[in-house]
Design a protein around this motif. Sequence first.
Motif, PDB file in Angstrom:
ATOM      1  N   LYS A 122       0.910  -1.142  -0.121  1.00 58.15           N
ATOM      2  CA  LYS A 122       0.028   0.144  -0.111  1.00 58.15           C
ATOM      3  C   LYS A 122       0.952   1.328  -0.181  1.00 58.15           C
ATOM      4  O   LYS A 122       0.623   2.165  -0.747  1.00 58.15           O
ATOM      5  CB  LYS A 122      -0.760  -0.063   1.249  1.00 58.15           C
ATOM      6  N   THR A 123       1.839   1.414   0.709  1.00 56.86           N
ATOM      7  CA  THR A 123       2.896   2.363   0.976  1.00 56.86           C
ATOM      8  C   THR A 123       3.604   2.599  -0.529  1.00 56.86           C
ATOM      9  O   THR A 123       3.808   3.651  -0.935  1.00 56.86           O
ATOM     10  CB  THR A 123       3.789   2.026   1.933  1.00 56.86           C
ATOM     11  N   ILE A 124       4.204   1.564  -0.924  1.00 58.24           N
ATOM     12  CA  ILE A 124       4.677   1.450  -2.313  1.00 58.24           C
ATOM     13  C   ILE A 124       3.683   2.181  -3.382  1.00 58.24           C
ATOM     14  O   ILE A 124       4.167   2.989  -4.124  1.00 58.24           O
ATOM     15  CB  ILE A 124       5.353   0.129  -2.635  1.00 58.24           C
ATOM     16  N   ARG A 127       3.496   5.754  -2.795  1.00 56.43           N
ATOM     17  CA  ARG A 127       4.658   6.406  -3.392  1.00 56.43           C
ATOM     18  C   ARG A 127       5.072   6.587  -4.855  1.00 56.43           C
ATOM     19  O   ARG A 127       5.474   7.532  -5.188  1.00 56.43           O
ATOM     20  CB  ARG A 127       6.146   5.677  -2.757  1.00 56.43           C
ATOM     21  N   LEU A 128       4.578   5.458  -5.584  1.00 61.74           N
ATOM     22  CA  LEU A 128       4.824   5.328  -7.059  1.00 61.74           C
ATOM     23  C   LEU A 128       3.552   5.957  -8.039  1.00 61.74           C
ATOM     24  O   LEU A 128       3.403   5.864  -9.011  1.00 61.74           O
ATOM     25  CB  LEU A 128       5.135   4.041  -7.243  1.00 61.74           C
ATOM     26  N   ASN A 129       2.579   6.122  -7.079  1.00 66.04           N
ATOM     27  CA  ASN A 129       1.107   6.921  -7.670  1.00 66.04           C
ATOM     28  C   ASN A 129       0.741   5.512  -8.657  1.00 66.04           C
ATOM     29  O   ASN A 129       0.410   6.078  -9.793  1.00 66.04           O
ATOM     30  CB  ASN A 129       1.353   7.828  -8.523  1.00 66.04           C
ATOM     31  N   VAL A 130       0.524   4.262  -8.078  1.00 63.62           N
ATOM     32  CA  VAL A 130      -0.018   3.213  -8.844  1.00 63.62           C
ATOM     33  C   VAL A 130      -0.758   2.545  -7.929  1.00 63.62           C
ATOM     34  O   VAL A 130      -0.856   2.815  -6.938  1.00 63.62           O
ATOM     35  CB  VAL A 130       1.162   2.395  -9.425  1.00 63.62           C
ATOM     36  N   SER A 131      -1.615   1.590  -8.360  1.00 63.53           N
ATOM     37  CA  SER A 131      -2.443   0.835  -7.808  1.00 63.53           C
ATOM     38  C   SER A 131      -1.858  -0.198  -6.858  1.00 63.53           C
ATOM     39  O   SER A 131      -0.780  -0.743  -7.307  1.00 63.53           O
ATOM     40  CB  SER A 131      -3.708   0.065  -8.431  1.00 63.53           C
ATOM     41  N   VAL A 135       1.446  -2.921  -7.761  1.00 64.05           N
ATOM     42  CA  VAL A 135       2.344  -3.382  -7.200  1.00 64.05           C
ATOM     43  C   VAL A 135       2.473  -4.942  -6.979  1.00 64.05           C
ATOM     44  O   VAL A 135       3.675  -5.464  -7.219  1.00 64.05           O
ATOM     45  CB  VAL A 135       2.407  -2.658  -5.808  1.00 64.05           C
ATOM     46  N   LYS A 136       1.382  -5.492  -6.647  1.00 62.33           N
ATOM     47  CA  LYS A 136       1.440  -6.839  -6.730  1.00 62.33           C
ATOM     48  C   LYS A 136       1.784  -7.600  -7.689  1.00 62.33           C
ATOM     49  O   LYS A 136       2.509  -8.587  -7.933  1.00 62.33           O
ATOM     50  CB  LYS A 136       0.017  -7.338  -6.139  1.00 62.33           C
ATOM     51  N   MET A 137       1.468  -7.203  -9.106  1.00 60.21           N
ATOM     52  CA  MET A 137       1.647  -7.644 -10.112  1.00 60.21           C
ATOM     53  C   MET A 137       3.374  -7.538 -10.592  1.00 60.21           C
ATOM     54  O   MET A 137       3.873  -8.616 -10.950  1.00 60.21           O
ATOM     55  CB  MET A 137       0.810  -7.079 -11.260  1.00 60.21           C
TER      56      MET A 137
END
Length: 171
Positions: A122-124, A127-131, A135-137
């Motif tokens: 969630k934090t990542i 920070r990266l302005n993605v869902s 990130v999981k993918m």
Amino acid sequence: MERHRPDIVIVGLDTTDPQTAGLASRLRARNVAIGIIFILQPNSALDVRDIQGLDADGLLLDGISHRYLVECVNAVAIGKKWIDNKIVQHLLMPRPQQQPLSKLTGRETEIADLVSRGLRNKTIAQRLNVSEGTVKMHLHHVYAKLNLGSRAELAWAAHGRGSDRPNADLI
């Protein structure tokens, strides 16, 4: 210590601090029969020789449950050695084979770095302005490309690359 003469001391230990070396010896010089328990940071990069060099009677990871702390203190009080199972698992976990980072895309490398520094998905994502799903993918691809099975293995692999990047910005 000299005034109170405790039977057991519990010390939070920063293994990167040069004064850590020989701390147990200095404590035992003041009281030979003292039981020494060190509380280590979870990101401490220790191997078996480092653990032996600490010369402690008990070793715990910071954040351990009160139950384990009491169990450790009781064991040390009767002259036994006690070590947190998570430290043992860390020592026994095989180091992942170092993989060329060129296998990862720029975004995968960025996410792998953030995960290895302890950040949550969630934090990542924030920070990266993605869902969070993105990130999981990316993490799924990182695990597949590097033949890793968990965040812990990813952190271990990142640390094993000899990264000298400080973890001061952990959240």
